[in-house]
Structures are given as C-alpha cells and as structure tokens.
Scaffold this active site. Structure first.
Site, PDB file in Angstrom:
ATOM      1  N   ARG A 160      -5.232   2.193   3.161  1.00 25.40           N
ATOM      2  CA  ARG A 160      -4.584   1.493   4.278  1.00 25.40           C
ATOM      3  C   ARG A 160      -3.079   1.382   4.094  1.00 25.40           C
ATOM      4  O   ARG A 160      -2.337   1.253   5.070  1.00 25.40           O
ATOM      5  CB  ARG A 160      -5.183   0.091   4.447  1.00 25.40           C
ATOM      6  CG  ARG A 160      -6.591   0.073   4.993  1.00 25.40           C
ATOM      7  CD  ARG A 160      -6.937  -1.281   5.585  1.00 25.40           C
ATOM      8  NE  ARG A 160      -6.769  -2.381   4.654  1.00 25.40           N
ATOM      9  CZ  ARG A 160      -7.671  -2.748   3.760  1.00 25.40           C
ATOM     10  NH1 ARG A 160      -8.819  -2.096   3.673  1.00 25.40           N
ATOM     11  NH2 ARG A 160      -7.464  -3.766   2.949  1.00 25.40           N
TER      12      ARG A 160
ATOM     13  N   ASN B 255      -0.085  -7.637   6.040  1.00 23.47           N
ATOM     14  CA  ASN B 255      -0.093  -6.890   4.783  1.00 23.47           C
ATOM     15  C   ASN B 255      -0.652  -7.680   3.605  1.00 23.47           C
ATOM     16  O   ASN B 255      -0.649  -7.188   2.473  1.00 23.47           O
ATOM     17  CB  ASN B 255       1.327  -6.411   4.456  1.00 23.47           C
ATOM     18  CG  ASN B 255       1.760  -5.266   5.355  1.00 23.47           C
ATOM     19  OD1 ASN B 255       0.939  -4.443   5.759  1.00 23.47           O
ATOM     20  ND2 ASN B 255       3.044  -5.209   5.676  1.00 23.47           N
TER      21      ASN B 255
ATOM     22  N   HIS C 105      -0.221   1.251   6.995  1.00 26.68           N
ATOM     23  CA  HIS C 105       0.665   0.093   7.164  1.00 26.68           C
ATOM     24  C   HIS C 105       2.129   0.486   6.964  1.00 26.68           C
ATOM     25  O   HIS C 105       3.022  -0.141   7.531  1.00 26.68           O
ATOM     26  CB  HIS C 105       0.274  -1.013   6.181  1.00 26.68           C
ATOM     27  CG  HIS C 105      -0.958  -1.751   6.589  1.00 26.68           C
ATOM     28  ND1 HIS C 105      -1.021  -3.129   6.661  1.00 26.68           N
ATOM     29  CD2 HIS C 105      -2.187  -1.318   6.967  1.00 26.68           C
ATOM     30  CE1 HIS C 105      -2.224  -3.510   7.053  1.00 26.68           C
ATOM     31  NE2 HIS C 105      -2.950  -2.416   7.239  1.00 26.68           N
TER      32      HIS C 105
ATOM     33  N   HIS D 194     -12.138   2.483   8.015  1.00 27.84           N
ATOM     34  CA  HIS D 194     -12.821   1.227   7.705  1.00 27.84           C
ATOM     35  C   HIS D 194     -14.146   1.464   6.999  1.00 27.84           C
ATOM     36  O   HIS D 194     -14.853   0.521   6.653  1.00 27.84           O
ATOM     37  CB  HIS D 194     -13.068   0.415   8.976  1.00 27.84           C
ATOM     38  CG  HIS D 194     -11.836  -0.169   9.573  1.00 27.84           C
ATOM     39  ND1 HIS D 194     -11.818  -0.803  10.803  1.00 27.84           N
ATOM     40  CD2 HIS D 194     -10.557  -0.207   9.121  1.00 27.84           C
ATOM     41  CE1 HIS D 194     -10.582  -1.212  11.066  1.00 27.84           C
ATOM     42  NE2 HIS D 194      -9.806  -0.861  10.065  1.00 27.84           N
TER      43      HIS D 194
END
Length: 326
Positions: free
Chosen positions: A64, A95, A68, A193
């Site tokens: 991730r 975050n 991000h 995910h």
C-alpha cells in the site's frame, strides 16, 4: 509576416525535439539502472525476501505504501519523509495504517552501499511493491524506474488526495480519474486488499452506527456482521482485522469473491458493486478459470507508477536517506 510564421513553426518543432531528446526530461523505463547500478533490484529483493520470512505481516503495508505515495504529489517518495512537527504525509490519518518505513530505510542503506547516490527512494518503493506481491504468490512484472525524489511532504495533501474507505463509487471514480487512472484501474488496484489488515476504526460505523441510529450497514452480509463485531468493539481504534480472511498472506483473486458476497470491509469495497464495469470485473474474477487479475494487476500498477513522476536531472533529487531531503 510569412517569415515570422515559418520561424515560429521551426521554433516549436525544435522545442518539441529538445523535450523528447533532452535527458533532463527523461522518462521511466525498465532497466533504468542497468548500467549505473545493475544489482539494484537484486539488492532490494534480497532484503524483502528476508523481511517476508521474519515479518510477513508487513506485506500489506509495504504494498500500500506505493499507492499512498503515488496518490499524493505523484510517485516521488514524499510519503517517506519525516517532519520535526509531524506535518509530513506519513503523519496524516490515512497513513497511520502504513508500516515498514524501517524496511525502506534498510533497503536504501543496502543499495547505497552497492552504488551511492544512484537509486531513488521513489523507485525503491515501486520495486518493493512488486517484490512483496511476488513474495505473497502474486504475479511478477517488470518495474519501470527512473523516478527522482521530491522535496515536499505535507499531511494536508495526503488528507485531500487519498480516497478514504467511506467513498462511494462516484467519488472513487473521480479520485482515480484525477490521477489519470481508469475505472478498470480502480477495481484492479482495489484487489490489493487481498493481503494485509485494517484497523476496526476504518469500518466501525458500518457495524454500529451506519445512519446515526445505532444500526449496521445493510450492504454488509448479515451473517458476517456478528463475526466482525466479535473482533471489533465499538470505538476500537487499535485492533487489526484481516481484509481477506483465510487468505491474508496470499496474493490471489479471493478479495473479489468476498466483495461479491457482501463481505468487503469498507464502504469503498461495497461501492464496487454499484458500477456496471466494476461489478462485471468482480464477477469475472471468481468465475471458474476466468480470473484475469494476475494479468491486469501488473498493468494497473504500471499505470499508477507513472503518476506525477519526477524524471531527469533538473527535477527532484536522489536522497541519501529516504526519510529526509539532502
């Protein structure tokens, strides 16, 4: 007047050629470090393989991290920067789920030992995302490199640019389109995910107070809600829950089966059923021998990895350490 027009046209053509040819305006490419640091990706993989053997729970956060990073100021490593006043991106609420910054620092140190001042932190984050995918039995793919590191990192920009877990489908599509990504990229990248965990607080309202009347989200499987409540008490901001139960450390298309069964943790997961294109993609992924996820994921990761990149010698920098500018 005619001569002026001819001169102007020649000038535009010359500027176009300069923009294309000038190495200061270089583009991303596979094998960018083949001559300047040929073992760069080998060094990254060695560290990731070790980390995954001793701390496999870092797979989700490390994957991730690339997402991000790219969604805020482009893929420039800005998510890695520290701030004396805790005002950089990594301190923004979205975050707080990221972990593994020390792994990036460890990789950077190893790469610097191999070839000082050559490989950017932004590229390391992109390579790590690929290697974590492979380490969890996902598809291998070539990573385009050549990014340089940004010098600015602001927590407010993270809040404004990272799509939150409560977004509906229209908001998700708008968020991805603002970064040059398609509806297909949205549903494919959501498949990440399949590994990792989430804090209960990210979906607390879906369990306990969906409309402000102490109710649960009717779009969640009614048999799944008690199971989630047994793990997440109302207001719990500490407990972590697997996003893809039973498959949390295996990169596979099972996430889409969960979403179809109304067992996606986030509102943004359920929202993927509200668009014909995303819904059709979800249905394809759990069809017998029909999944295209392993082919599509690398393509969407490459698309994401091109967002707002800094390339060439006249922009950005190659940080000596990833948590501070040079």
């Amino acid at each position: 007047m005619a001569n002026s027009k001819i001169f102007y046209c020649l000038f535009l053509q010359l500027m176009f050629l300069l923009l294309v040819v000038n190495p200061a305006n270089g583009q991303l490419k596979v094998g960018f470090y083949s001559k300047t640091c040929p073992r760069a990706e080998v060094v990254v993989k060695e560290v990731i393989d070790y980390v995954m053997s001793v701390a496999p729970s870092l797979s989700g956060p490390l994957l991730r991290m690339h997402f991000h990073d790219c969604f805020v100021r482009g893929c420039d490593g800005s998510v890695l920067l520290n701030s004396a006043t805790n005002q950089s991106e990594k301190f923004a609420i979205p975050n707080h789920s990221l972990r593994g910054f020390q792994v990036i620092d460890r990789i950077k140190a190893a790469v610097e030992k191999e070839c000082p001042g050559v490989v950017s932190c932004a590229d390391i984050v992109a390579i790590v995302a690929r290697d974590v995918t492979v380490a969890t039995k996902g598809p291998w793919y070539e990573v385009e490199t050549g990014r340089r590191d940004g010098r600015v990192s602001n927590s407010t920009e993270a809040l404004l640019n990272l799509p939150p877990p409560f977004f509906n489908i229209s908001q998700l599509i708008a968020s991805f389109r603002s970064k040059g990504l398609s509806i297909k990229d949205l549903v494919v990248l959501s498949g990440a995910h399949t590994i990792g965990t989430s804090h209960c607080s990210s979906f607390d309202s879906r369990l306990y107070n969906f409309t402000g009347k102490g109710d649960s989200d009717p779009r969640l499987d009614s048999e799944y809600i008690p199971r989630l409540k047994s793990k997440c008490k109302h207001g719990d901001a500490i407990t972590l829950v697997e996003m893809d139960p039973g498959s949390v450390r295996t990169f596979d298309p099972h996430y889409y089966t969960l979403v179809h069964k109304k067992r996606g943790l986030f509102t943004s997961d359920s929202a993927l059923l509200d668009n014909e294109e995303t819904k059709s993609y979800i249905e394809l992924q759990y069809a017998t021998q029909g999944s295209t996820f392993f082919k599509d994921f690398p393509e969407s990761m490459l698309n994401m990895g091109r967002i707002g990149v800094l390339t060439g010698k006249n922009v950005g920098e190659v940080r000596k350490v990833c948590y501070k500018v040079n």
